[in-house]
Scaffold this active site. Structure first.
Site, mmCIF file in Angstrom:
data_model
loop_
_atom_site.group_PDB
_atom_site.id
_atom_site.type_symbol
_atom_site.label_atom_id
_atom_site.label_comp_id
_atom_site.label_asym_id
_atom_site.label_seq_id
_atom_site.Cartn_x
_atom_site.Cartn_y
_atom_site.Cartn_z
ATOM 1 N N LYS A 19 -4.833 -20.717 29.984
ATOM 2 C CA LYS A 19 -4.329 -21.640 31.010
ATOM 3 C C LYS A 19 -3.062 -22.289 30.503
ATOM 4 O O LYS A 19 -2.889 -22.477 29.292
ATOM 5 C CB LYS A 19 -5.366 -22.726 31.325
ATOM 6 C CG LYS A 19 -5.187 -23.344 32.694
ATOM 7 C CD LYS A 19 -5.808 -22.491 33.771
ATOM 8 C CE LYS A 19 -5.601 -23.074 35.153
ATOM 9 N NZ LYS A 19 -6.390 -22.328 36.149
HETATM 10 P P1 NAD Z 1 -3.246 -26.930 45.867
HETATM 11 O O1 NAD Z 1 -2.203 -27.654 45.092
HETATM 12 O O2 NAD Z 1 -2.851 -25.871 46.817
HETATM 13 O O3 NAD Z 1 -4.152 -27.977 46.685
HETATM 14 C C1 NAD Z 1 -4.744 -29.096 46.129
HETATM 15 C C2 NAD Z 1 -5.225 -29.984 47.264
HETATM 16 O O4 NAD Z 1 -5.983 -31.065 46.721
HETATM 17 C C3 NAD Z 1 -4.101 -30.618 48.080
HETATM 18 O O5 NAD Z 1 -4.470 -30.617 49.442
HETATM 19 C C4 NAD Z 1 -4.062 -32.041 47.571
HETATM 20 O O6 NAD Z 1 -3.545 -32.955 48.533
HETATM 21 C C5 NAD Z 1 -5.533 -32.264 47.320
HETATM 22 N N1 NAD Z 1 -5.840 -33.367 46.426
HETATM 23 C C6 NAD Z 1 -5.271 -33.689 45.242
HETATM 24 N N2 NAD Z 1 -5.864 -34.791 44.751
HETATM 25 C C7 NAD Z 1 -6.820 -35.142 45.631
HETATM 26 C C8 NAD Z 1 -7.759 -36.184 45.704
HETATM 27 N N3 NAD Z 1 -7.835 -37.095 44.743
HETATM 28 N N4 NAD Z 1 -8.605 -36.241 46.764
HETATM 29 C C9 NAD Z 1 -8.540 -35.317 47.740
HETATM 30 N N5 NAD Z 1 -7.668 -34.298 47.738
HETATM 31 C C10 NAD Z 1 -6.823 -34.230 46.701
HETATM 32 O O7 NAD Z 1 -4.263 -26.377 44.773
HETATM 33 P P2 NAD Z 1 -5.309 -25.181 44.923
HETATM 34 O O8 NAD Z 1 -4.662 -23.948 44.440
HETATM 35 O O9 NAD Z 1 -5.936 -25.248 46.268
HETATM 36 O O10 NAD Z 1 -6.352 -25.592 43.788
HETATM 37 C C11 NAD Z 1 -7.382 -26.546 44.041
HETATM 38 C C12 NAD Z 1 -8.430 -26.409 42.960
HETATM 39 O O11 NAD Z 1 -8.930 -25.065 42.958
HETATM 40 C C13 NAD Z 1 -7.951 -26.661 41.524
HETATM 41 O O12 NAD Z 1 -9.022 -27.199 40.782
HETATM 42 C C14 NAD Z 1 -7.653 -25.262 41.012
HETATM 43 O O13 NAD Z 1 -7.700 -25.163 39.598
HETATM 44 C C15 NAD Z 1 -8.795 -24.514 41.663
HETATM 45 N N6 NAD Z 1 -8.595 -23.077 41.757
HETATM 46 C C16 NAD Z 1 -7.533 -22.574 42.442
HETATM 47 C C17 NAD Z 1 -7.385 -21.202 42.536
HETATM 48 C C18 NAD Z 1 -6.288 -20.573 43.342
HETATM 49 O O14 NAD Z 1 -6.258 -19.341 43.451
HETATM 50 N N7 NAD Z 1 -5.402 -21.354 43.944
HETATM 51 C C19 NAD Z 1 -8.296 -20.336 41.880
HETATM 52 C C20 NAD Z 1 -9.371 -20.903 41.204
HETATM 53 C C21 NAD Z 1 -9.504 -22.276 41.151
#
Ligand code: NAD
Length: 446
Positions: free
Chosen positions: A136
């Protein structure tokens, strides 16, 4: 359900003044500071490892990160000044294949967090049985406060300074919070310029025209929803009579919400970093996605009332999907969680203490290392397609993803039933067993 609860800790009294949250794991120990996510992973690992009765020296070897790199990056800003940015790359394991994991661009990134995320990647890749280790990256910055050209220079400098680590056979980054296909394109170009030819397989999550896989953007949310569907089947519930609440409306949250909606689930509560909305009759997800594209927030969406964001987690719904950041469900709010199925779209949204409470309440928690593994699974498909130079249709990608997720869900459920443990502990047991098997065969070169 574990018989002994290793997650219970005796709280030590401390007379120290409350310092600012430090960035390293060592500094965090024995303080009343925010929860260390890396300590959370260690506890999850220990609880599962204890049940496996495996060689202690191998367990000690596979538990800790292989390599942690910290770099301080000078970046020329648009006004001509130079600003320093701290960044990390952690390779937790390369036992089963190249280190694999995204790069997070966020102001609160710490080494502790990146180590935790890298470790979860190792276990996640092993749960879905793909030939990757775990890695990561993280850059301490607010990407929304940087211009596109500043973001490009920061990405290129990070790729250049850590270039010895990266490569399609050694360490393959991907997007995470705050990064996306454009950042991956700059990353791929920088690496390619250094080696003198195009190397699409050095990153995943690229746009399809640069060798990205079809279906990658939707893959994580799709995997989450496949897990929800399998969990509902296990509980004998029909999705078209279920309600859901989703925390976070970015890539994972919005796609999970959309696909749940397509399966007939009524999504009644949603939050993002700016606030939370509610409609007891179901939020119009397709129009919400369009609204967010324009307004950059869910707040103010028609036909919804604004609610306290904390209520999104504690709402009386059948399905809860935390899809934002770590440490959202803790011992403080776990008793108020009322869902039947909790599918972790985010990495590490639940602390080990909260896990014990949810388990006692009989909530079926589909852990992050299974629930959100659809993203890395399609990243693996992208890497395979880059290596063979032949690209699959979206239907083909989705068919393979479906097969991987269902098999992995069944594998984890089988271990959970056999050992009478939660799905989280079962997923860790399965992953640790797979990594140990490889290490035993390879031996430890010491
Ligand atoms: P992103 O940046 O696209 O979206 C994050 C979302 O969370 C946004 O809508 C933001 O406004 C919201 N957010 C942030 N802080 C918040 C809070 N305190 N309360 C409510 N909402 C809040 O990110 P993503 O890619 O959707 O990733 C989200 C999670 O999923 C992370 O933990 C990431 O590690 C995990 N993840 C993502 C992927 C991927 O392919 N994108 C894969 C595995 C895991």
């Amino acid at each position: 359900m574990p018989k002994k609860d290793p997650a219970q800790r005796v709280k030590k009294k401390t007379t120290e003044r409350k310092p600012r949250p430090p960035r390293s794991l060592v500094q965090r120990k024995n303080t009343s500071l925010p929860i260390s996510v890396f300590e959370n992973v260690m506890k999850q690992f220990d609880t599962a490892a204890e049940k496996l009765h495996l060689d202690k020296s191998i367990l000690n070897f596979i538990k800790v990160p292989r390599r942690c790199t910290i770099v301080n990056l000078p970046v020329k800003m648009d006004d001509g000044s130079h600003r320093m940015f701290t960044a990390y790359r952690v390779q937790h394991s390369i036992a089963r294949g190249p280190a694999k994991g995204g790069i997070r661009f966020h102001p609160d990134v710490t080494l502790d967090e990146v180590q935790a995320l890298a470790s979860w990647m190792t276990w996640k890749c092993a749960v879905v049985n793909i030939p990757f280790g775990g890695g990561k990256g993280g850059i301490v910055c607010d990407p929304f406060k940087l211009s596109p050209s500043e973001l490009e220079r920061l990405t290129r400098r990070y790729a250049a300074d850590c270039s010895d680590l990266f490569g399609p056979d050694s360490d393959v980054p991907a997007p995470d919070v705050g990064s996306g296909p454009q950042v991956m394109s700059w990353f791929m170009d920088t690496y390619s310029m250094r080696v003198g030819h195009s190397v699409p397989g050095v990153v995943t999550g690229k746009p399809p025209v640069l060798g990205g896989s079809r279906g990658r953007v939707e893959a994580t949310g799709r995997g989450v929803v496949i897990c929800v569907r399998e969990a509902a089947k296990h509980l004998g519930k029909h999705l078209d009579s279920c309600t859901a609440s989703v925390q976070g409306f970015g890539n994972v949250g919005s796609i999970s919400a959309r696909l749940l909606h397509e399966l007939g689930v009524k999504v009644t509560h949603i939050s993002d970093v700016h606030g939370a909305i509610h409609n007891p009759n179901g939020i119009d997800i397709l129009n919400l996605i369009k609204y967010v594209e324009a307004k950059k927030t869910i707040v103010g969406f028609p036909d919804t009332e604004k609610i306290d964001p904390a209520k999104v987690l504690t709402a009386k719904v059948d399905i809860l999907i935390p899809a934002a950041l770590e440490n959202q469900i803790t011992k403080k709010n776990a008793r108020q969680i009322k869902c039947k199925i909790l599918a972790e779209g985010a990495n590490g949204p639940t602390t080990p203490e909260a896990d014990v409470i949810l388990d006692k309440k009989g909530i079926l928690v589909v852990p992050d290392i299974l629930a959100n593994a659809g993203g890395v699974t399609v990243s693996y498909f992208e890497w395979v397609q880059n290596r063979i130079g032949y690209f699959w249709s979206e239907e083909e990608v989705n068919r393979r993803l479906e097969e991987k997720m269902v098999t992995s869900f069944d594998d984890v459920m089988r271990v959970a039933i056999k050992h009478d443990v939660s799905m989280r502990i079962a997923a860790f047991m399965l992953a640790i067993t797979r990594v140990v098997e490889v290490v035993q065969l390879r031996g430890i070169y010491a």
